[in-house]
Structures are given as C-alpha cells and as structure tokens.
Write a protein that holds these residues in place. Sequence first.
Motif, PDB file in Angstrom:
ATOM      1  N   GLY A 194       5.245 -11.286  -3.610  1.00 59.19           N
ATOM      2  CA  GLY A 194       3.810 -10.879  -4.334  1.00 59.19           C
ATOM      3  C   GLY A 194       3.763  -9.525  -4.070  1.00 59.19           C
ATOM      4  N   ARG A 195       2.283  -9.202  -4.048  1.00 57.33           N
ATOM      5  CA  ARG A 195       2.004  -7.503  -3.692  1.00 57.33           C
ATOM      6  C   ARG A 195       1.877  -7.561  -2.301  1.00 57.33           C
ATOM      7  NH1 ARG A 195      -2.930  -7.074  -7.631  1.00 57.33           N
ATOM      8  NH2 ARG A 195      -3.455  -9.020  -6.527  1.00 57.33           N
ATOM      9  N   PRO A 196       2.159  -6.161  -1.862  1.00 57.89           N
ATOM     10  CA  PRO A 196       1.999  -5.716  -0.386  1.00 57.89           C
ATOM     11  C   PRO A 196       0.513  -5.860  -0.300  1.00 57.89           C
ATOM     12  CG  PRO A 196       3.134  -4.048  -1.517  1.00 57.89           C
ATOM     13  CD  PRO A 196       2.578  -4.954  -2.726  1.00 57.89           C
ATOM     14  N   VAL A 197       0.120  -6.403   1.215  1.00 63.69           N
ATOM     15  CA  VAL A 197      -1.326  -6.449   1.337  1.00 63.69           C
ATOM     16  C   VAL A 197      -1.720  -5.000   1.986  1.00 63.69           C
ATOM     17  CG1 VAL A 197      -2.895  -7.605   3.129  1.00 63.69           C
ATOM     18  CG2 VAL A 197      -1.181  -8.878   1.709  1.00 63.69           C
ATOM     19  N   LEU A 198      -3.016  -4.720   1.693  1.00 61.76           N
ATOM     20  CA  LEU A 198      -3.521  -3.601   2.012  1.00 61.76           C
ATOM     21  C   LEU A 198      -5.232  -4.197   2.659  1.00 61.76           C
ATOM     22  CD1 LEU A 198      -4.577  -0.369   0.317  1.00 61.76           C
ATOM     23  CD2 LEU A 198      -6.259  -1.313   1.828  1.00 61.76           C
ATOM     24  N   ALA A 199      -5.272  -4.008   4.010  1.00 56.68           N
ATOM     25  CA  ALA A 199      -6.308  -4.523   4.781  1.00 56.68           C
ATOM     26  C   ALA A 199      -7.202  -3.595   4.789  1.00 56.68           C
ATOM     27  CB  ALA A 199      -5.880  -5.362   5.891  1.00 56.68           C
ATOM     28  N   TYR A 200      -8.683  -3.883   4.882  1.00 55.45           N
ATOM     29  CA  TYR A 200      -9.752  -2.837   5.018  1.00 55.45           C
ATOM     30  C   TYR A 200     -11.055  -3.764   5.646  1.00 55.45           C
ATOM     31  CZ  TYR A 200     -11.725  -4.315   0.581  1.00 55.45           C
ATOM     32  OH  TYR A 200     -12.190  -5.099  -0.350  1.00 55.45           O
ATOM     33  N   THR A 201     -11.917  -2.907   6.231  1.00 54.25           N
ATOM     34  CA  THR A 201     -13.322  -3.656   6.524  1.00 54.25           C
ATOM     35  C   THR A 201     -14.144  -3.578   5.316  1.00 54.25           C
ATOM     36  OG1 THR A 201     -12.832  -2.789   8.908  1.00 54.25           O
ATOM     37  CG2 THR A 201     -15.041  -3.595   8.147  1.00 54.25           C
ATOM     38  N   GLY A 202     -14.389  -4.743   4.726  1.00 51.71           N
ATOM     39  CA  GLY A 202     -15.561  -4.703   3.675  1.00 51.71           C
ATOM     40  C   GLY A 202     -17.027  -4.429   3.829  1.00 51.71           C
ATOM     41  N   SER A 203     -17.353  -4.080   2.880  1.00 55.19           N
ATOM     42  CA  SER A 203     -18.996  -3.141   2.945  1.00 55.19           C
ATOM     43  C   SER A 203     -18.947  -2.410   4.235  1.00 55.19           C
ATOM     44  CB  SER A 203     -19.953  -4.442   2.993  1.00 55.19           C
ATOM     45  OG  SER A 203     -19.830  -5.320   2.085  1.00 55.19           O
ATOM     46  N   SER A 204     -18.082  -1.501   4.223  1.00 50.70           N
ATOM     47  CA  SER A 204     -18.061  -0.359   5.540  1.00 50.70           C
ATOM     48  C   SER A 204     -17.479   0.930   4.952  1.00 50.70           C
ATOM     49  CB  SER A 204     -17.320  -1.059   6.455  1.00 50.70           C
ATOM     50  OG  SER A 204     -15.760  -0.777   6.195  1.00 50.70           O
ATOM     51  N   PRO A 205     -17.472   1.843   6.016  1.00 51.05           N
ATOM     52  CA  PRO A 205     -17.116   3.369   5.560  1.00 51.05           C
ATOM     53  C   PRO A 205     -15.591   3.043   5.200  1.00 51.05           C
ATOM     54  CG  PRO A 205     -18.516   3.339   7.303  1.00 51.05           C
ATOM     55  CD  PRO A 205     -18.433   2.030   7.156  1.00 51.05           C
ATOM     56  N   SER A 206     -14.793   2.094   5.460  1.00 53.76           N
ATOM     57  CA  SER A 206     -13.458   1.686   5.083  1.00 53.76           C
ATOM     58  C   SER A 206     -13.221   1.686   3.745  1.00 53.76           C
ATOM     59  CB  SER A 206     -12.834   0.609   5.869  1.00 53.76           C
ATOM     60  OG  SER A 206     -12.825   0.792   7.303  1.00 53.76           O
ATOM     61  N   GLU A 207     -14.284   0.485   3.270  1.00 59.42           N
ATOM     62  CA  GLU A 207     -14.320   0.531   1.786  1.00 59.42           C
ATOM     63  C   GLU A 207     -14.711   1.876   1.131  1.00 59.42           C
ATOM     64  OE1 GLU A 207     -16.984  -2.369  -1.369  1.00 59.42           O
ATOM     65  OE2 GLU A 207     -16.302  -3.120   0.643  1.00 59.42           O
ATOM     66  N   MET A 208     -15.812   2.309   1.316  1.00 60.57           N
ATOM     67  CA  MET A 208     -16.244   3.713   0.764  1.00 60.57           C
ATOM     68  C   MET A 208     -14.782   4.722   0.609  1.00 60.57           C
ATOM     69  SD  MET A 208     -18.458   5.151  -0.797  1.00 60.57           S
ATOM     70  CE  MET A 208     -18.586   7.107  -1.437  1.00 60.57           C
ATOM     71  N   LEU A 209     -13.947   4.620   1.839  1.00 60.28           N
ATOM     72  CA  LEU A 209     -12.859   5.564   1.793  1.00 60.28           C
ATOM     73  C   LEU A 209     -11.647   5.048   1.007  1.00 60.28           C
ATOM     74  CD1 LEU A 209     -11.157   7.943   2.999  1.00 60.28           C
ATOM     75  CD2 LEU A 209     -10.580   6.361   5.018  1.00 60.28           C
ATOM     76  N   LEU A 210     -11.740   3.852   0.696  1.00 62.08           N
ATOM     77  CA  LEU A 210     -10.743   3.193   0.255  1.00 62.08           C
ATOM     78  C   LEU A 210     -11.063   3.593  -1.464  1.00 62.08           C
ATOM     79  CD1 LEU A 210      -7.878   2.032  -0.098  1.00 62.08           C
ATOM     80  CD2 LEU A 210      -9.132  -0.137   0.210  1.00 62.08           C
ATOM     81  N   ASN A 211     -12.343   3.382  -1.687  1.00 61.36           N
ATOM     82  CA  ASN A 211     -12.802   3.897  -3.288  1.00 61.36           C
ATOM     83  C   ASN A 211     -12.588   5.228  -3.530  1.00 61.36           C
ATOM     84  OD1 ASN A 211     -14.183   1.809  -4.750  1.00 61.36           O
ATOM     85  ND2 ASN A 211     -15.294   1.224  -2.745  1.00 61.36           N
ATOM     86  N   GLU A 212     -12.733   6.220  -2.624  1.00 60.38           N
ATOM     87  CA  GLU A 212     -12.770   7.497  -2.683  1.00 60.38           C
ATOM     88  C   GLU A 212     -11.110   7.832  -2.925  1.00 60.38           C
ATOM     89  OE1 GLU A 212     -14.780   9.977  -3.057  1.00 60.38           O
ATOM     90  OE2 GLU A 212     -16.557   9.863  -2.027  1.00 60.38           O
ATOM     91  N   LEU A 213     -10.380   7.441  -2.085  1.00 59.23           N
ATOM     92  CA  LEU A 213      -8.751   7.833  -2.136  1.00 59.23           C
ATOM     93  C   LEU A 213      -8.333   7.180  -3.407  1.00 59.23           C
ATOM     94  CD1 LEU A 213      -7.712   7.066   1.592  1.00 59.23           C
ATOM     95  CD2 LEU A 213      -8.087   9.180   0.298  1.00 59.23           C
ATOM     96  N   GLY A 214      -8.785   5.981  -3.899  1.00 59.72           N
ATOM     97  CA  GLY A 214      -8.195   5.323  -5.018  1.00 59.72           C
ATOM     98  C   GLY A 214      -8.591   6.082  -6.094  1.00 59.72           C
TER      99      GLY A 214
END
Length: 396
Positions: A194-214
């Motif tokens: 399947g697809r590689p897994v990307l783990a991050y902390t939901g509803s947190s700065p990790s999610e915000m960072l992932l949104n920004e980077l994406g």
Amino acid sequence: MSPSPAPSPPSPAPSSRPPLSPAPSPRRRATAVAVTLLLAAAAGACTSSDDGAGGDSDDVPAGCTPSDIPTPTPTAADGTGGRDLIVEGDPWSGYAPFRDPTLLDGAASPYRLHYVEQLCQDVRAADVSQGRAHFMLTTLDQYLLTNPAGTIVGVVDQSRGADALVLDTVAYPYLQSVDDLRRLVAEVTADGQGRPVLAYTGSSPSEMLLNELGNTVEELHLSDFDLVPVDQSATALDMLRSGEAQVAVVWEPDTSAARDLGYTVALSSEDVPDSIVDVIVASDELIDTDPEAVQVVVSAFYRAMDGYLADRAALEALIAEDGGLDADQARSVIDGIKLYGSAEADAFMNENVFPLDLPQVERSIDGIGALLALLHPSVRPDEAKVDGRFVQEVTR
C-alpha cells in the motif's frame, strides 16, 4: 484549533506537544488547497467541535479525560486567603515556567497558581469557557479552532526547528531528504504494502506543521501517504522504530532522539516561520471581573522569562529538570524555539509592523487563519481577541 467545514473525521487522540534542523529551501506549490483538504480528511482527535468549546465539560471527546481541577483553598472567615488560579496546558517545554510552583512567589498579591495538564485542546478550551480554568496555554492555530471564551494576553514562544518531519533512514538508507520520497513511495507500493505511513500527532502543532509543509514543499505529496494521527510525538517516533511508519512528524526532545537514532530530520518549523506560536489565553470572565489576577500572572511569567533569558545556564537547568532531559537535550529544545521576554513580547503584541501597520500577533493570526480556512471555513480570524495591555504594563 477546531471548527470544521466538511464531514472530516475528528482526530483520534489526545494531542500534547512536550517540547529541528535546517533543511532545503521549500518551494511554493500551486495545489495547496487539494493537498490541505486531504490532510483534513485524515486528521485527528481532540478538537472536534464546529461551534467552539461551550459544551458540557463532562462530555469530552474520545480519547480525552476531564481535567483534574484541584479543590480550591478555603478562604478565611475575614475574606482573606487569596484566590486559586488554574492554568491548563500540556508538557511542552515552553510552558515550563508555569509549572514552577514558585512562579507567583514574587507577586505582591494573594493569588495561587495551579498548573493542570490537559492534553486535549477541546477540553482545555471548554474549561476556560465554562470557568473551570482561568488560563490556557495553546498555539494560535488551536486558539482559532477551539474558539474559547478567552483573549490572547501574551506570547510564550515560537517553534523554530523544534517540530520536525523525520525520515526512516535506518530501514531505507537512501532516505536523506524529501527529494527521496518519490523512490520510497514507488518501492513500498511495488512491494504490495500500500502507501507508506506518515505518523503525526492529531490536533496539535504537528498537524499544523504538516499542513504548512504540504502546502509549501514541492517534493512532499501528502496524497502519497497513509496519514495516521496518533496521540503524541513519542508514539510517532515509536512507529518509526517499529517499522510501522516510514515518515513521522515529531517534536523535541523526540526530534533530537530521532537524529541520535540515525533517522533524518528533513524539514522543520524553521522552514515555515511563524506557523507555530504559543500564547497565553485568559478567560474573558477573569479579564472582566479580576484584571489584577491577569496582570499578576502575566507579570510573573515575563519576570521569570526575563531572568531565564539573561541566564542561559538557569534556562537549560529549568528545561532539563522540567522535561527529565539531559543537558544536550535541553540545549536542543532551547535552540529549536524562540522564547519571548517582556520587551519582545510587548513588540509582538503591541507594535505595528510595516507595511500593514498591524502588530505581529494580528499578522500571525491572519496568516495562520488563512491556511486553516482551507480546512475549516467556519474559522474566523477576524473574531480573535487580543489584549496587549497586560504585557505592555510589564515593560513600564
């Protein structure tokens, strides 16, 4: 942060951020909205309300528990005895001064400050809205999403590398930068995994960072990954170590731990400045009924921070003791965040910045709010409340 626009599943678990390294310059991508909406569909957990944080505090989101508010200290018969003030936050290292039981010792007023750890942003915001807590420590994005009945009265810090995107170079030695992700996707897909897994902390700065980077980095295509929200940074790192994830978003001290374990820190909050800003939020009721209490807490915090910023050794000792870190880890945490003393906080909250002639706090709210609005159209940055007078008073 949490109103939502479309039927996007709520995050799956509590999201704290206890407490990165430079990476290639990001390049702007045109497909920002589509990628961001993809992350919204996968996102996770403690922030779940469209209508703010005004619900019953006993009706907490899945994976969250009610805050353990201490019993108020009895007041003397003559009306003396002071007042208990509750501040809620999480284990993030920038909040360490608030966890110091002596923080208000220098205050010439009978207030007592109690720090309550609450991992879930929704619960934190609800407690402020309902009067169970007087202050909450949170990020600007979470403030906009959870919409508490509170006002931003101070800035704590900004992440400048402490939050990071980490690649599993141990299992995939060629993974040295985001340029190598295309090969990873092709290899994992070809193996029938399947697809590689990307783990991050939901509803947190990790999610915000992932949104920004994406939305910023050309080589990072979130649609190539199985996005898995988890409860905290340590869990995301554990998924890397166990082979359950090939990519993870973590925060310090897990960022340094990942690097020490041989993983590659590919991108960080340093690549998307001003995206993760921690602030002090006071309840509107407290501001209206007892502004002196707000001033006492704000003054005590910046008095402590001014002292720590003037004494690096004392700051390192505070962060190490607070987080159970060794000296090197404490230095990594400090190097990855910009901590605000009173003068810089006053400038951030109150000084107009050219060319928009707005304080930086309002510019940051507008910028973060614009990104959030792609996911959550009901987010209203123009309704954010900021009161810079308490910080301004500290500098007089």
